[in-house]
Design a protein around this motif. Sequence first.
Motif, mmCIF file in Angstrom:
data_model
loop_
_atom_site.group_PDB
_atom_site.id
_atom_site.type_symbol
_atom_site.label_atom_id
_atom_site.label_comp_id
_atom_site.label_asym_id
_atom_site.label_seq_id
_atom_site.Cartn_x
_atom_site.Cartn_y
_atom_site.Cartn_z
ATOM 1 N N VAL A 199 0.636 -1.281 -0.003
ATOM 2 C CA VAL A 199 -0.033 -0.129 -0.080
ATOM 3 C C VAL A 199 0.820 1.263 0.019
ATOM 4 N N LEU A 200 1.966 1.227 0.855
ATOM 5 C CA LEU A 200 2.851 2.403 0.818
ATOM 6 C C LEU A 200 3.340 2.806 -0.467
ATOM 7 N N GLU A 201 3.677 1.657 -1.299
ATOM 8 C CA GLU A 201 4.498 1.917 -2.583
ATOM 9 C C GLU A 201 3.491 1.969 -3.893
ATOM 10 N N ALA A 202 2.411 1.902 -3.534
ATOM 11 C CA ALA A 202 1.335 1.916 -4.557
ATOM 12 C C ALA A 202 1.443 3.363 -5.545
ATOM 13 N N LYS A 203 1.402 3.056 -6.655
ATOM 14 C CA LYS A 203 1.350 4.181 -7.465
ATOM 15 C C LYS A 203 0.142 4.997 -7.676
ATOM 16 N N SER A 204 -0.879 4.386 -7.318
ATOM 17 C CA SER A 204 -2.292 5.171 -7.494
ATOM 18 C C SER A 204 -3.289 4.563 -6.434
ATOM 19 N N ARG A 205 -4.371 5.469 -6.477
ATOM 20 C CA ARG A 205 -5.273 4.708 -5.504
ATOM 21 C C ARG A 205 -5.967 3.566 -5.779
ATOM 22 N N ALA A 206 -6.013 3.194 -7.166
ATOM 23 C CA ALA A 206 -6.592 1.883 -7.483
ATOM 24 C C ALA A 206 -5.719 0.759 -7.153
ATOM 25 N N GLU A 207 -4.354 0.986 -7.321
ATOM 26 C CA GLU A 207 -3.151 0.115 -6.930
ATOM 27 C C GLU A 207 -3.293 -0.128 -5.467
#
Length: 260
Positions: A199-207
């Motif tokens: 979650v911390l490294e996600a590039k977008s809200r969807a990710e």
Amino acid sequence: MLRFLMIGAHPDDPEEGTGGLTLKLRAKGHEVIFLSVTNGNAGHHRMDRDALRARRLEEMRRVAEVYDIRYDTLDLDDGYLTADIPTREKLTRYIRALSPDVILAHRTSDYHPDHRAVGQLVCDCSYMIGVPLFCPDAPVPAKRPVILSVEDQCATSNPFRPDIAVDIGAFVRGKIEGLLCHESQYYEWLPYDGNWTGVLEAKSRAEAEACLISQELELFKGPVRRFPDRFAPDTVWGEVYQIDDYGAPMTEEIRSAMED
């Protein structure tokens, strides 16, 4: 119609422990009420308490819509909860006013001090709700509730007994939808506190959302893996509950509403 009261220390605790059961009960027409004893105003690393309290109350409102339930709070400060007499009085009056058939809450062995306090408060109130001279302004209900505990992480120090096992496969996605209404927790505080790197490294809200859904789907397989003898062989996702001795005896009506 049966009335179920799910008591958690913080907003998102009732969802985490009973979200699948809640949706199952609502589908059958039973009433479910969530109570967060605190307002959750400590669970963040950037926001101040006042702003966080307002945000978490709004998150609770959204969950109430998603789950089609009533969602209350005693509005006490997060992190400072104790099983003291004033809080026992508040909770006793609240329980008497609702007169639930079933109460579900934390165990007194839970990892979080606020959770342990809620477990102790429910234990203390279980007898006092029937004592007319305690909080005499609040009428004593005609029945004592069955009291159940949700599973916690303290299996070694205080083994959990899975007296009730609920297949939540048909409702697990809805359970997660309610949990993710708590954006301050699942997208911000819990990833920070638990180092949820996906979650911390996600590039977008969807990710981030996809990561959270995958993580929670895996988490809710846990009860079935830990207690396979309590579930049908094809069960994937489940919730388990322990019957507490200080409540009323379990009935077949309540067991059927939960398990069938």
